[in-house]
Design an enzyme around this catalytic site. Structure first.
Site, PDB file in Angstrom:
ATOM      1  N   SER A 101       0.817  -1.055   0.048  1.00 10.26           N
ATOM      2  CA  SER A 101       0.064  -0.062   0.034  1.00 10.26           C
ATOM      3  C   SER A 101       0.940   1.169  -0.358  1.00 10.26           C
ATOM      4  O   SER A 101       0.168   2.255  -0.189  1.00 10.26           O
ATOM      5  CB  SER A 101      -0.902   0.146   1.048  1.00 10.26           C
ATOM      6  OG  SER A 101      -2.038  -0.909   1.095  1.00 10.26           O
ATOM      7  N   LYS A 125       0.467   3.493  -2.840  1.00  8.52           N
ATOM      8  CA  LYS A 125      -0.913   4.430  -3.003  1.00  8.52           C
ATOM      9  C   LYS A 125      -0.472   6.114  -2.721  1.00  8.52           C
ATOM     10  O   LYS A 125      -0.979   6.762  -3.489  1.00  8.52           O
ATOM     11  CB  LYS A 125      -1.683   4.361  -1.659  1.00  8.52           C
ATOM     12  CG  LYS A 125      -2.535   2.699  -1.768  1.00  8.52           C
ATOM     13  CD  LYS A 125      -3.473   2.707  -0.545  1.00  8.52           C
ATOM     14  CE  LYS A 125      -4.462   1.538  -0.716  1.00  8.52           C
ATOM     15  NZ  LYS A 125      -3.819   0.313  -0.405  1.00  8.52           N
ATOM     16  N   SER A 146      -6.455   3.381   4.302  1.00  8.82           N
ATOM     17  CA  SER A 146      -5.913   2.648   3.077  1.00  8.82           C
ATOM     18  C   SER A 146      -6.589   1.916   2.125  1.00  8.82           C
ATOM     19  O   SER A 146      -6.498   0.878   1.649  1.00  8.82           O
ATOM     20  CB  SER A 146      -4.726   1.543   3.790  1.00  8.82           C
ATOM     21  OG  SER A 146      -3.703   1.386   2.699  1.00  8.82           O
TER      22      SER A 146
END
Length: 395
Positions: free
Chosen positions: A62, A65, A122
């Protein structure tokens, strides 16, 4: 008449106590990280404090991101998105598992909520909603290709994206160095949005009470941490892109490939404490104070002082003495006329266990070209030297 060839001149000097600091006997102990890859940057001085497998492309989970967020912030800045705009949720966005905002196809979600959903929660689904809105072809895959190109434009040379959220996929890779570059760009390019990364909770509309807390373990520790993004998959292990500010210093760090969530938290906190306790920003030369001289060719003066145009600060180990060895390097003699403030040389410092530092030096004063007598005298000196040593020994 002109110079036969440029001489590269250097001067070894010890900076005066009070103007500088020293590494003569003491240096900061290296940080022994258990992370698979790690990178620590002192942002203000651009000093790399730690680098381990920093340029190896790894699954970023993540943490990638952050690239989706960077592209979204660019779209907000140029008007392609607005914070209050509501975006639809596709079947593809809703299909993602893992960490989500639990969006469905009946939703139309404000961009500001989607950004908080990505940063704090997230949300894999929130990333795809943003991606499909901004993609050149309306697909997440098209957005991933655009992310890859945009990352390259920003100087991230080991980043390729297969999706918008870091879901495990072949070829979805970033290096910890690239992640640090991206973190610094987010902080510097979008100060109006950066405070979002310090938010510890976001409840959206209450539909997912189990997912309302920021996973960054450093935000509540009182050590200056204010971002940025955690990541975890089985393949990637536990990682964190972090930043902390104490006083006028900011440190950006990335760790990847840790075995446990607790290990990530402990390693990140230790890195922050080490970065601020073991290193300090110190002045090595004062603005306008000459630290060396450069030889002048055919000038009204034979030399000119070399001074910093501003106070020169570098990062050094906190436990240090009073002098540091430096070298002033310039191509010379320098032909007159010379203007005050003209860049002429570099001060080169090599702190122990830290990268070389090169700092600019400028002329302390004007040096006009010499008159007829000076030109004749200079020509005579060159002719005499050529006669005594031959052409190869001439200036």
């Amino acid at each position: 008449m002109h110079l036969g060839h440029a001489l590269k001149s250097s001067l070894r000097l010890a900076l005066a106590a009070g103007l500088a600091v020293s590494l003569s006997a003491l240096s900061a102990a290296a940080f022994d990280t258990s992370a698979r890859a790690a990178y620590v940057l002192d942002a203000g001085t651009d000093t790399v404090l730690l680098s381990k497998n920093a340029d190896v492309p790894l699954p970023p989970a993540s943490m990638s991101k952050l690239m989706t967020l960077y592209v979204a912030f660019e779209a907000l800045r140029d008007g392609r998105l607005t914070l209050d705009e509501r975006l639809p949720v596709s079947e593809h966005a809703m299909s993602y598992g893992g960490s989500t905002m639990f969006l469905d196809t009946t939703d139309r979600v404000r961009v500001e909520d989607l950004l908080r959903g990505i940063i704090v929660l997230s949300g894999n689904d929130a990333c795809v909603v943003i991606a499909e809105a901004l993609s050149p072809d309306g697909t997440e895959a098209g957005f991933a290709r655009y992310m890859t190109k945009r990352a390259e434009d920003l100087g991230m040379t080991a980043s390729t994206f297969a999706n918008s959220n870091g879901w495990p996929a072949a070829g979805h890779r970033m290096s910890v160095h690239d992640l640090a570059v991206l973190a610094e760009r987010l902080i510097e390019d979008f100060p109006e949005y950066y405070p979002l990364f310090a938010e510890t909770t976001f409840e959206f509309d209450g539909r997912a009470p189990s997912n309302i807390r920021n996973r960054n373990p450093l935000l509540k520790l009182g050590i200056g941490a204010d971002g940025l993004k955690t990541g975890h998959t089985e393949e990637a292990g536990y990682g964190l892109v972090g930043s902390a500010k104490q006083g006028d210093r900011r440190v950006i760090f990335v760790v990847s490939g840790l075995d446990t969530e607790r290990g990530r938290a402990e390693e990140a906190e230790a890195l922050v404490n080490w970065s601020f306790r073991q290193f300090a920003k110190k002045t090595v030369a004062k603005e306008g104070v000459a630290i060396a001289e450069a030889e002048i060719w055919r000038g009204a003066e034979r030399s000119v002082g070399l001074v910093p145009a501003e106070d020169l600060e570098i990062l050094l180990p906190s436990l240090s003495a009073n002098t540091i060895q430096g070298e002033v390097v310039y191509n010379g003699p320098i032909e007159a006329p010379v203007k005050k403030g003209q860049r002429l040389a570099e001060l080169v410092l090599q702190p122990e266990e830290l990268p070389e530092v090169r700092l600019p030096l400028v002329a302390e004063s004007d040096v006009p070209a010499g008159g007829f007598v000076v030109r004749v005298k200079t020509a005579a000196q060159v002719l005499i030297k050529q006669f005594l040593t031959g052409p190869e020994g001439a200036l």
